[in-house]
Design a protein around this motif. Structure first.
Motif, PDB file in Angstrom:
ATOM      1  N   HIS A  99       0.825  -1.213   0.000  1.00  0.00           N
ATOM      2  CA  HIS A  99       0.000   0.000   0.000  1.00  0.00           C
ATOM      3  C   HIS A  99       0.856   1.258   0.000  1.00  0.00           C
ATOM      4  O   HIS A  99       0.553   2.233  -0.697  1.00  0.00           O
ATOM      5  CB  HIS A  99      -0.938  -0.006   1.212  1.00  0.00           C
ATOM      6  N   SER A 100       1.937   1.258   0.787  1.00  0.00           N
ATOM      7  CA  SER A 100       2.813   2.431   0.837  1.00  0.00           C
ATOM      8  C   SER A 100       3.683   2.552  -0.408  1.00  0.00           C
ATOM      9  O   SER A 100       4.182   3.632  -0.721  1.00  0.00           O
ATOM     10  CB  SER A 100       3.708   2.369   2.080  1.00  0.00           C
ATOM     11  N   TRP A 368      -2.934   8.200   3.098  1.00  0.00           N
ATOM     12  CA  TRP A 368      -2.190   7.843   1.892  1.00  0.00           C
ATOM     13  C   TRP A 368      -3.071   7.046   0.932  1.00  0.00           C
ATOM     14  O   TRP A 368      -3.636   6.025   1.292  1.00  0.00           O
ATOM     15  CB  TRP A 368      -0.965   7.031   2.296  1.00  0.00           C
ATOM     16  N   HIS A 369      -3.183   7.552  -0.289  1.00  0.00           N
ATOM     17  CA  HIS A 369      -3.945   6.886  -1.348  1.00  0.00           C
ATOM     18  C   HIS A 369      -5.376   6.555  -0.911  1.00  0.00           C
ATOM     19  O   HIS A 369      -5.901   5.495  -1.256  1.00  0.00           O
ATOM     20  CB  HIS A 369      -3.230   5.610  -1.822  1.00  0.00           C
ATOM     21  N   ASP A 370      -5.988   7.445  -0.170  1.00  0.00           N
ATOM     22  CA  ASP A 370      -7.354   7.195   0.314  1.00  0.00           C
ATOM     23  C   ASP A 370      -8.125   8.512   0.367  1.00  0.00           C
ATOM     24  O   ASP A 370      -8.430   9.026   1.448  1.00  0.00           O
ATOM     25  CB  ASP A 370      -7.316   6.533   1.695  1.00  0.00           C
TER      26      ASP A 370
END
Length: 513
Positions: A99-100, A368-370
């Protein structure tokens, strides 16, 4: 310097107090000059491995000077540091690495089994082991020593993301809270106003550094002031007493479990705590009786309230109010606004419960990415919604009451039932499951699972715990299992967890591990 972030802190401290001790770990002492040189060499190695501005570097392991060096080295390049919870299982670590988008991982020997069980680690560009690297991995000390000590200065702004800290999500997937360099700097300002951290401070870093409190409330402010951080690899009651006496510790942070264990120790009555100036607690409310135990020893016991998303300080009870307002979470920290509101976002009256919302330069820009999760977390005006319930007394002090969400805290670790339920549901004997937090005499809270078994199936607590071992971190695994014919549900088929909590309160059970 073009780097306005945390990466240049070792260089600045090395100019101001090069020979002063920055870190103590066992028999090892590192001066600020040492930290500066080692951080620069490590940063050079990371840069040669392809890490640049915005790239993510992960660290997996218990507290260690390498954690600190990796963090500053990453920040020196404008990269994003991703500290991982070393208590997690391989699938959980894999999710966070993926995810990171981390391209590099530095890990401790204690985490070698998880790394070897990982499916993601083999896909990373760079893997570095503190000791005993596997084929294809680098040895940390050898790798670092091969780096150049030439100063590195790349442009980094306070608005750049410094760290991604994963916090469990109610959907069962952890969320990556982004903290900018500015968030971390402003949190330090707030902390240094609330606590008289001195240049000769000797801070015991005993809680895990992957937690926002140990990292941002202890280590970073101490480093900024030029004090010494005594790093414990993991919590040990006897070791804590030993380190306080040996190094004349002046300040430490802990959670309720840690302070309770110290007070219950046979060494408590005679331990030399004369060097300790103040104690700080967080993570969960501390029982007033426990606070009194420390105050009776003449110790200043302060606590505060915050979240990963607020870097973490939101409110703090300063030393001058620590006796009069014992048990409260204090007032908003200096550069941050905190409100207690009703559902229509109007402020509650004194004594009226409401949700805590926070606004300030220490508050995360989001997840992050959300983008959807970020949008849900904020209301107009940039107010972050904590999901926690409190009331404010007539003096403006906040008192934490409950959580809007179902999260519970076990041994200082946040646990979200949805994640645990999802893992339990994978067991073939489970038809339905609901998990709640219940009081635990040692850990504060632990999980209690209510399970409806599949027709003809049987399930014991031992079976369940064995099944979850390796799927979930052990502190997330329930300590009690109740087999029930059905789960109480609303008309819309939602589980009525308050009914389950009523049942738990009625039988007064406390879990055991």
């Amino acid at each position: 310097m073009r780097n306005n972030g945390l990466g240049v802190w070792p260089a600045r401290r090395a100019l101001m107090s090069p020979r002063n001790t920055a870190l103590v770990f066992g028999e090892r002492r590192l001066s600020f000059a040492d930290v500066h040189e080692r951080t620069t060499r490590l940063s050079d190695r990371l840069r040669a491995a392809g890490v640049g501005h915005g790239d993510r570097v992960a660290y997996l392991g218990p507290n260690h000077p390498a954690f600190v060096e990796t963090m500053f080295a990453t920040h020196l390049l404008g990269g994003v540091f991703v500290p991982l919870n070393f208590r997690l299982a391989a699938p959980e670590i894999d999710y966070m690495l993926a995810h990171s988008g981390a391209s590099a991982l530095i890990y401790a020997p204690e985490c070698a089994p998880v790394v070897r069980a990982s499916r993601r680690v083999a896909e990373l560009d760079t893997v570095v082991a503190l000791t005993r690297p596997d084929p294809g991995e680098h040895d940390y000390e050898e790798w670092l020593a091969g780096g150049e000590a030439t100063p590195i200065d790349v442009p980094v702004t306070l608005d750049d993301v410094a760290t991604i800290l994963y916090t469990s999500g109610t959907t069962g997937r952890p969320k990556g809270a982004m903290l900018t360099h500015g968030n971390l700097v402003w949190n330090c300002y707030n902390l240094l106003i609330g606590v008289d951290v001195a240049g000769d401070e000797v801070t015991l870093v005993s809680a895990p550094l992957f937690h926002v409190a140990a990292l941002n409330q202890c280590l970073l402010p101490t480093f900024l002031k030029g004090g010494t951080s005594v790093i414990m690899p993991s919590w040990d009651t006897g070791g804590c007493f030993d380190l306080i006496a040996e190094h004349r510790v002046t300040w430490m942070f802990g959670v309720t479990t840690m302070y309770a264990e110290l007070a219950r120790s046979p060494r408590w009555a005679h331990a030399d705590l004369s060097s300790v100036r103040s104690l700080m607690a967080g993570g969960a409310a501390v029982p007033p009786a426990l606070i009194s135990t420390y105050q009776e020893r003449g110790l200043t016991f302060c606590q505060g309230y915050g979240l990963t998303e607020t870097a973490p300080g939101a409110t703090f009870l300063e030393a001058g109010q620590s006796r009069r307002k014992a048990g409260s979470a204090g007032v908003p920290v200096f550069f941050t606004d905190v409100r207690c509101v009703r559902t229509d976002l109007t402020d509650t009256a004194p004594g009226e419960p409401g949700e805590i919302i926070i606004q300030g330069p220490n508050v995360t820009p989001g997840y992050w990415h959300d983008p959807e999760g970020t949008a849900r977390a904020f209301s107009p005006g940039g107010w972050f919604h904590s999901g926690d319930i409190a009331y404010v007394d007539a003096d403006g002090h906040f008192h934490i009451v409950d959580r809007v969400k179902d999260m519970y805290i076990s041994g200082g670790e946040n646990v979200y039932p949805a994640e645990v339920e999802a893992a339990i549901f994978e067991h073939p004997a489970v038809a339905e499951v609901a998990v709640i937090g219940v009081p635990h005499e040692k850990w504060g809270e632990s999980g209690r699972a209510f399970v409806v078994t599949a027709p003809g199936a049987t399930l014991t607590l031992g079976d369940l715990r064995a099944f979850l071992d390796g799927r979930l971190a052990r502190y997330k695994i329930p300590t009690r299992l109740d087999l029930v014919a059905e789960l109480p549900r609303t008309g819309s088929s939602k589980v009525m967890k308050e009914r389950l909590r009523d049942l738990a309160r009625a039988d007064g059970h406390q879990g055991s591990r």
